[in-house]
Design an enzyme around this catalytic site. Structure first.
Site, PDB file in Angstrom:
ATOM      1  N   ASP A 100       4.725   2.810  -4.071  1.00 57.97           N
ATOM      2  CA  ASP A 100       4.235   4.019  -4.886  1.00 57.97           C
ATOM      3  C   ASP A 100       4.269   2.946  -6.036  1.00 57.97           C
ATOM      4  O   ASP A 100       5.120   2.701  -7.129  1.00 57.97           O
ATOM      5  CB  ASP A 100       4.869   4.829  -5.814  1.00 57.97           C
ATOM      6  CG  ASP A 100       4.066   5.628  -6.765  1.00 57.97           C
ATOM      7  OD1 ASP A 100       2.541   5.253  -7.097  1.00 57.97           O
ATOM      8  OD2 ASP A 100       4.359   6.594  -6.761  1.00 57.97           O
ATOM      9  N   VAL A 101       3.139   2.415  -6.196  1.00 55.42           N
ATOM     10  CA  VAL A 101       2.684   1.124  -7.821  1.00 55.42           C
ATOM     11  C   VAL A 101       3.130   1.523  -9.059  1.00 55.42           C
ATOM     12  O   VAL A 101       2.442   0.939 -10.409  1.00 55.42           O
ATOM     13  CB  VAL A 101       1.325   0.312  -8.105  1.00 55.42           C
ATOM     14  CG1 VAL A 101       1.787  -0.451  -6.532  1.00 55.42           C
ATOM     15  CG2 VAL A 101       0.093   0.664  -7.841  1.00 55.42           C
ATOM     16  N   THR A 129     -16.440   0.529   1.049  1.00 55.44           N
ATOM     17  CA  THR A 129     -15.414   0.557   1.461  1.00 55.44           C
ATOM     18  C   THR A 129     -15.535   2.130   1.209  1.00 55.44           C
ATOM     19  O   THR A 129     -16.255   3.225   0.744  1.00 55.44           O
ATOM     20  CB  THR A 129     -14.338   0.287  -0.450  1.00 55.44           C
ATOM     21  OG1 THR A 129     -15.144   1.412  -1.037  1.00 55.44           O
ATOM     22  CG2 THR A 129     -14.582  -1.159  -0.109  1.00 55.44           C
ATOM     23  N   ASN A 176      -4.994  -4.767  -6.763  1.00 53.32           N
ATOM     24  CA  ASN A 176      -6.056  -4.003  -6.380  1.00 53.32           C
ATOM     25  C   ASN A 176      -6.343  -3.249  -6.458  1.00 53.32           C
ATOM     26  O   ASN A 176      -7.725  -2.093  -5.925  1.00 53.32           O
ATOM     27  CB  ASN A 176      -6.612  -4.857  -5.267  1.00 53.32           C
ATOM     28  CG  ASN A 176      -8.135  -4.339  -4.528  1.00 53.32           C
ATOM     29  OD1 ASN A 176      -8.860  -4.586  -4.475  1.00 53.32           O
ATOM     30  ND2 ASN A 176      -7.186  -3.505  -3.711  1.00 53.32           N
ATOM     31  N   TYR A 224     -12.682   6.030 -14.889  1.00 48.97           N
ATOM     32  CA  TYR A 224     -12.791   4.631 -14.172  1.00 48.97           C
ATOM     33  C   TYR A 224     -13.186   3.636 -15.100  1.00 48.97           C
ATOM     34  O   TYR A 224     -12.424   2.198 -14.788  1.00 48.97           O
ATOM     35  CB  TYR A 224     -13.297   5.179 -13.170  1.00 48.97           C
ATOM     36  CG  TYR A 224     -14.114   4.149 -11.788  1.00 48.97           C
ATOM     37  CD1 TYR A 224     -13.571   3.162 -10.605  1.00 48.97           C
ATOM     38  CD2 TYR A 224     -15.486   3.119 -12.003  1.00 48.97           C
ATOM     39  CE1 TYR A 224     -13.737   2.158 -10.651  1.00 48.97           C
ATOM     40  CE2 TYR A 224     -15.493   1.968 -11.274  1.00 48.97           C
ATOM     41  CZ  TYR A 224     -14.388   1.271  -9.983  1.00 48.97           C
ATOM     42  OH  TYR A 224     -14.786   0.550  -9.464  1.00 48.97           O
ATOM     43  N   ASP A 237       0.966  -0.877  -0.194  1.00 51.40           N
ATOM     44  CA  ASP A 237      -0.004   0.206  -0.184  1.00 51.40           C
ATOM     45  C   ASP A 237       0.560   1.145   0.092  1.00 51.40           C
ATOM     46  O   ASP A 237       2.268   1.389  -0.240  1.00 51.40           O
ATOM     47  CB  ASP A 237      -1.174  -0.056   1.274  1.00 51.40           C
ATOM     48  CG  ASP A 237      -2.340   0.365   1.456  1.00 51.40           C
ATOM     49  OD1 ASP A 237      -3.125  -0.241   1.022  1.00 51.40           O
ATOM     50  OD2 ASP A 237      -2.328   1.636   0.877  1.00 51.40           O
ATOM     51  N   LYS A 291     -10.856   0.333 -16.193  1.00 51.75           N
ATOM     52  CA  LYS A 291     -11.700  -0.876 -15.667  1.00 51.75           C
ATOM     53  C   LYS A 291     -12.328  -1.433 -16.688  1.00 51.75           C
ATOM     54  O   LYS A 291     -11.980  -3.280 -16.607  1.00 51.75           O
ATOM     55  CB  LYS A 291     -13.068  -1.187 -14.479  1.00 51.75           C
ATOM     56  CG  LYS A 291     -12.967  -0.563 -13.468  1.00 51.75           C
ATOM     57  CD  LYS A 291     -11.781  -1.028 -12.852  1.00 51.75           C
ATOM     58  CE  LYS A 291     -11.120  -0.362 -11.012  1.00 51.75           C
ATOM     59  NZ  LYS A 291     -10.516  -1.622 -10.339  1.00 51.75           N
TER      60      LYS A 291
END
Length: 264
Positions: free
Chosen positions: A68-69, A195, A95, A160, A43, A164
């Protein structure tokens, strides 16, 4: 004759989960560790260390890795640290994700880039550097978090939906490319789930004007579904557990929808 077997046993497996500090990612870390996996909780927020500590205190194998992905150097360092710590990688749950609820004419370029970088570039970089580690152990399972809105459109969510939809189809491409490596690649596609990001969306679109509106907003998100409720992180985590386990040993390239019937 098929004999009884514990197909969900993940003992000796190491699972990497991005966006693991809260929400769906945390739910996945909890359920995979419950079934025996050692979990690497990745994370960007250092607060995720508290959640990893809770799992360790419960007797499970868990470690936090700040990353940091969207940054390849950070991803390379993190993957190496995970292998140094746990010795291998068998499962990857891509995710990490963010959203900005705007139509395409309202989006700023930096907002578009932010949503796509975290959701798609992050998936690319983590997969790129984890797949060689999976090859070393003879295969693995990758689960990418898509969305019901990766399979149909949604309002005020152009970036978004782009992310996706991309995730759903890059999952299929990855499944084709890496089947030869005994690596299965599938997407999990949630509907509205309780969430922090869902609450943030409610604030962005005006459904939540104050904290007093949160419960009613969340209730409304599930009201029109056949199962008449909003999802919980555990609902999604159960689907990820299935896709990671031997129950799904001949499942790859699939888009599993877990949304209470929302796009039925």
């Amino acid at each position: 004759m098929i004999d009884k077997k514990d197909y969900l046993d993940l003992s000796e497996k190491v699972a990497v989960i991005t966006g693991a500090g809260a929400g769906i990612g945390l739910g996945v870390a909890q359920i995979l560790s419950a079934y025996g996996a050692a979990v690497a909780m990745v994370d960007v927020s250092p607060k995720a260390e508290e959640k990893a500590r809770e799992l360790r205190d419960a007797g499970r194998k868990a470690a936090f890795f700040q990353c940091d992905v969207t940054n390849e150097e950070s991803v390379i360092h993190t993957v190496q640290a995970i292998v140094d710590n746990f010795g291998r990688i068998d499962i990857l749950h891509n995710n990490a994700g963010v959203t900005v609820r705007k139509s395409i004419d309202q989006l700023e370029e930096k907002e578009w880039d932010f949503v796509l970088d975290v959701g798609l570039k992050g998936l690319f970089l983590m997969s790129k550097h984890v797949i060689p580690e999976m090859r070393k152990v003879g295969g693995g399972s990758i689960v990418n978090t898509g969305s019901g809105w990766g399979l149909k459109g949604g309002d005020q969510a152009a970036a978004y939906c782009a992310v996706k939809g991309g995730i759903v189809n890059v999952t299929r491409a990855m499944a084709i490319d890496h089947g030869r490596d005994n690596i299965r690649v599938n997407s999990i596609n949630p509907g509205d789930t309780v969430t922090a990001m869902m609450i943030s969306e409610g604030r962005q679109i005006g459904g939540i004007k104050s904290d007093a509106d949160i419960d009613e907003f969340l209730k409304s998100c599930g009201a029109g579904r056949p199962l008449a409720r909003i999802g919980q992180p555990e609902d999604i985590a159960k689907g990820v557990l299935f896709l990671c386990s031997d129950l799904a040993s001949w499942v790859t390239g699939a888009a599993l929808v877990v949304d209470g019937g929302g796009i039925a």
